[in-house]
Design an enzyme around this catalytic site. Structure first.
Site, mmCIF file in Angstrom:
data_model
loop_
_atom_site.group_PDB
_atom_site.id
_atom_site.type_symbol
_atom_site.label_atom_id
_atom_site.label_comp_id
_atom_site.label_asym_id
_atom_site.label_seq_id
_atom_site.Cartn_x
_atom_site.Cartn_y
_atom_site.Cartn_z
ATOM 1 N N GLY A 85 33.947 14.768 38.063
ATOM 2 C CA GLY A 85 33.623 13.328 37.974
ATOM 3 C C GLY A 85 34.385 12.228 38.467
ATOM 4 O O GLY A 85 34.252 11.106 38.317
ATOM 5 N N GLU A 143 37.190 20.058 30.888
ATOM 6 C CA GLU A 143 37.106 19.171 29.676
ATOM 7 C C GLU A 143 37.353 19.761 28.453
ATOM 8 O O GLU A 143 38.069 19.159 27.429
ATOM 9 C CB GLU A 143 35.808 18.506 29.879
ATOM 10 C CG GLU A 143 35.846 17.457 31.059
ATOM 11 C CD GLU A 143 34.272 17.162 31.419
ATOM 12 O OE1 GLU A 143 33.410 17.505 30.709
ATOM 13 O OE2 GLU A 143 34.139 16.777 32.701
ATOM 14 N N ASN A 193 24.923 20.608 34.301
ATOM 15 C CA ASN A 193 25.739 20.280 32.935
ATOM 16 C C ASN A 193 25.507 18.908 32.404
ATOM 17 O O ASN A 193 26.155 18.017 33.250
ATOM 18 C CB ASN A 193 27.344 20.756 33.486
ATOM 19 C CG ASN A 193 28.122 20.268 32.169
ATOM 20 O OD1 ASN A 193 27.666 19.994 31.049
ATOM 21 N ND2 ASN A 193 29.453 20.439 32.513
ATOM 22 N N SER A 213 31.871 16.925 41.481
ATOM 23 C CA SER A 213 31.322 15.821 42.528
ATOM 24 C C SER A 213 30.335 16.155 43.596
ATOM 25 O O SER A 213 30.185 15.805 44.482
ATOM 26 C CB SER A 213 32.242 15.179 42.986
ATOM 27 O OG SER A 213 33.112 14.332 42.115
ATOM 28 N N GLY A 272 27.400 17.934 37.426
ATOM 29 C CA GLY A 272 27.483 17.285 36.185
ATOM 30 C C GLY A 272 26.763 15.869 36.439
ATOM 31 O O GLY A 272 25.574 16.040 36.293
ATOM 32 N N GLY A 273 27.346 15.046 36.779
ATOM 33 C CA GLY A 273 26.667 13.785 36.949
ATOM 34 C C GLY A 273 25.407 13.625 37.552
ATOM 35 O O GLY A 273 24.352 13.065 37.090
ATOM 36 N N GLU A 288 35.999 25.001 39.674
ATOM 37 C CA GLU A 288 35.832 23.689 39.646
ATOM 38 C C GLU A 288 37.309 23.101 39.681
ATOM 39 O O GLU A 288 37.983 23.244 38.564
ATOM 40 C CB GLU A 288 35.105 23.402 38.346
ATOM 41 C CG GLU A 288 33.963 23.737 38.138
ATOM 42 C CD GLU A 288 33.035 22.715 37.099
ATOM 43 O OE1 GLU A 288 32.246 22.094 37.527
ATOM 44 O OE2 GLU A 288 33.468 22.688 35.954
ATOM 45 N N LYS A 292 26.948 17.472 30.073
ATOM 46 C CA LYS A 292 27.725 16.957 29.202
ATOM 47 C C LYS A 292 27.222 16.360 27.937
ATOM 48 O O LYS A 292 26.318 16.650 27.492
ATOM 49 C CB LYS A 292 28.763 16.248 29.986
ATOM 50 C CG LYS A 292 29.358 16.856 31.209
ATOM 51 C CD LYS A 292 30.527 16.236 31.938
ATOM 52 C CE LYS A 292 30.730 16.984 33.203
ATOM 53 N NZ LYS A 292 31.714 16.856 33.998
ATOM 54 N N HIS A 325 35.076 25.294 30.365
ATOM 55 C CA HIS A 325 35.067 23.962 31.267
ATOM 56 C C HIS A 325 36.411 23.313 31.072
ATOM 57 O O HIS A 325 36.868 23.348 29.986
ATOM 58 C CB HIS A 325 33.950 23.015 30.724
ATOM 59 C CG HIS A 325 33.756 21.906 31.973
ATOM 60 N ND1 HIS A 325 34.554 20.993 31.786
ATOM 61 C CD2 HIS A 325 32.697 21.839 32.647
ATOM 62 C CE1 HIS A 325 34.137 20.127 32.969
ATOM 63 N NE2 HIS A 325 32.987 20.715 33.372
HETATM 64 P P1 PGA Z 1 30.719 16.475 38.041
HETATM 65 O O1 PGA Z 1 31.083 17.364 37.061
HETATM 66 O O2 PGA Z 1 29.529 17.067 38.974
HETATM 67 O O3 PGA Z 1 30.220 15.031 37.561
HETATM 68 O O4 PGA Z 1 31.809 16.278 39.100
HETATM 69 C C1 PGA Z 1 30.924 18.710 37.273
HETATM 70 C C2 PGA Z 1 31.138 19.614 35.772
HETATM 71 O O5 PGA Z 1 32.177 19.169 35.094
HETATM 72 O O6 PGA Z 1 30.727 20.456 35.726
#
Ligand code: PGA
Length: 257
Positions: free
Chosen positions: A178, A102, A9, A214, A235-236, A172, A11, A100
């Site tokens: 994050g 967010e 992802n 993470s 994500g990251g 999640e 983002k 998600h």
């Molecule tokens: P992250 O994000 O791996 O940066 O923690 C995961 C996500 O939001 O899908």
């Protein structure tokens, strides 16, 4: 042998591999993705909508699938700023993330809305990745399982069992996203088992359950080895060619362990 689903992802970011990479790193990325797909794993990249065609060029020939990070519940109409599932399908997407945390936080998305999006996505040939997860306060109050069940019920009542069954769930925990602070394997196994049981009680039998929050090259072996974990939503770490390659290599390794 386990078959994992690893979803990147991006983002609202541009990944490193959309720029020119040194040939060795590019080769590792392309070879790893190709090998994983050949071995039966599903690899999905979800860039921001305007970069979908760009990512399609980057992964061309590897078997990596394309996904979006969100979609609308209608196929067209007066919805300024939105992208419809049929438009995403036309761009080559076969997956879409819905719900998600967010978006729940920033766009006030509700379980009902997420269910409608999942339903519209599937109708248009996009497999939904339905995100659920608790906040740190909810976990501290011992409410994690209740929150997950409530989210499942809210989404399910809007989309119905058949849509849920054809989707993928991403567990999640909001506090792990994050932050660099992934859930422990005990927390992951407990939540995944609870989700699996809730799904069974509701007649949803085979929906894979991914973990997200993470996930990194350092913890992916441990996380993917957990019982009931069918893959990861990354994500990251999905922005870097080396990190994402390492996570996908980890899936190949864990499947053969
Ligand atoms: P992250 O994000 O791996 O940066 O923690 C995961 C996500 O939001 O899908």
């Amino acid at each position: 042998m386990r078959h994992y689903c690893i979803v990147g992802n991006h983002k609202m970011n541009v990944s490193e591999y959309e720029h020119s990479l040194e040939p060795e790193r590019k080769k590792r990325f392309v070879n790893t993705m190709t090998k994983a797909v050949r071995e039966g794993h599903t690899i999905v990249l979800c860039p921001t909508s305007v970069r979908i065609e760009h990512i399609a060029d980057v992964v061309n020939g590897t078997g990596v699938a394309l996904g979006a990070q969100n979609c609308h519940w209608e196929n067209s109409g007066a919805y300024t700023g939105e992208v419809s599932p049929s438009m995403l399908a036309e761009m080559g997407c076969t997956w879409v993330i819905v719900g998600h945390s967010e978006r729940r936080r920033d766009q006030c998305e509700t379980d009902e809305l997420i269910g409608r999006k999942a339903s519209a996505a599937l109708t248009n040939g996009l497999r939904p990745i339905i995100c659920i997860g608790e906040s740190i306060e909810q976990r501290r109050r011992g409410k994690t399982i209740d929150v997950l069940n409530k989210q499942i019920d809210g989404i399910l009542s809007a989309c119905g069992r058949l849509v849920f069954d054809a989707s993928v769930i991403a567990y999640e925990p909001v506090w792990a996203i994050g932050t660099g602070l992934s859930a422990t394997t005990e927390q992951i196994e407990e939540a995944h088992l609870a989700i699996r049981e809730s799904c069974r009680e509701r007649g949803i039998l085979d929906t894979p359950i991914l973990y997200g929050g993470s996930v990194s090259a350092d913890n992916s072996d441990e996380i993917l080895s957990c019982q009931h974990v069918s893959g990861a939503l990354v994500g990251g770490a999905s922005l870097s060619s080396d990190n994402f390659s390492s996570i996908v290599e980890s899936a190949i390794r864990c499947a053969n362990a």
